[in-house]
Design a protein around this motif. Structure first.
Motif, mmCIF file in Angstrom:
data_model
loop_
_atom_site.group_PDB
_atom_site.id
_atom_site.type_symbol
_atom_site.label_atom_id
_atom_site.label_comp_id
_atom_site.label_asym_id
_atom_site.label_seq_id
_atom_site.Cartn_x
_atom_site.Cartn_y
_atom_site.Cartn_z
ATOM 1 N N ALA A 201 77.731 129.120 -7.498
ATOM 2 C CA ALA A 201 77.890 129.547 -8.893
ATOM 3 C C ALA A 201 79.186 129.011 -9.481
ATOM 4 N N ARG B 8 78.799 125.279 -10.213
ATOM 5 C CA ARG B 8 78.008 125.073 -11.441
ATOM 6 C C ARG B 8 78.846 125.340 -12.683
ATOM 7 N N ALA B 9 79.633 126.404 -12.648
ATOM 8 C CA ALA B 9 80.436 126.798 -13.805
ATOM 9 C C ALA B 9 81.595 125.837 -14.062
#
Length: 106
Positions: free
Chosen positions: A80, A83-84
């Protein structure tokens, strides 16, 4: 994609990954040839591998997790964070390799 290059994105991913709780160590996910070239030319590269082919981006990171932590949860958090790190620049895939389980200091 927003136009951020792989070379600009990789260091952002490195920072995001090291900030994830449970990550004890980070390792290079890039090919041996690329690491050897950087070693010979005295250039520092990022640990994250960001590959682009046909407008599709794939990210790979390698981490070490403590034996006390749930490796699957840490890996999901790392994915995550990776991705961010690119903002609106969403990769097609993020691969997180748990390369080591690190024993806590006694």
């Amino acid at each position: 994609m927003t136009g951020i290059s792989a070379a600009e994105l990789a260091p952002r991913i490195d920072l995001a990954v090291t900030a994830v709780q449970g990550v004890r160590e980070c390792y290079s996910a890039r090919p041996v040839v690329a690491r050897a070239f950087e070693h010979v030319t005295d250039v520092e590269g990022s640990l994250a591998a960001v590959d682009e082919a046909g407008g599709v981006r794939a990210i790979t990171v390698c981490i070490g997790v403590s034996l006390d932590d749930d490796a699957a949860e840490v890996a999901a958090s790392v994915a995550a964070a990776a991705r961010a790190a690119g903002g609106d620049d969403v990769p097609a895939s993020v691969r997180v390799r748990v390369s080591r389980l690190v024993a806590p200091a006694s």
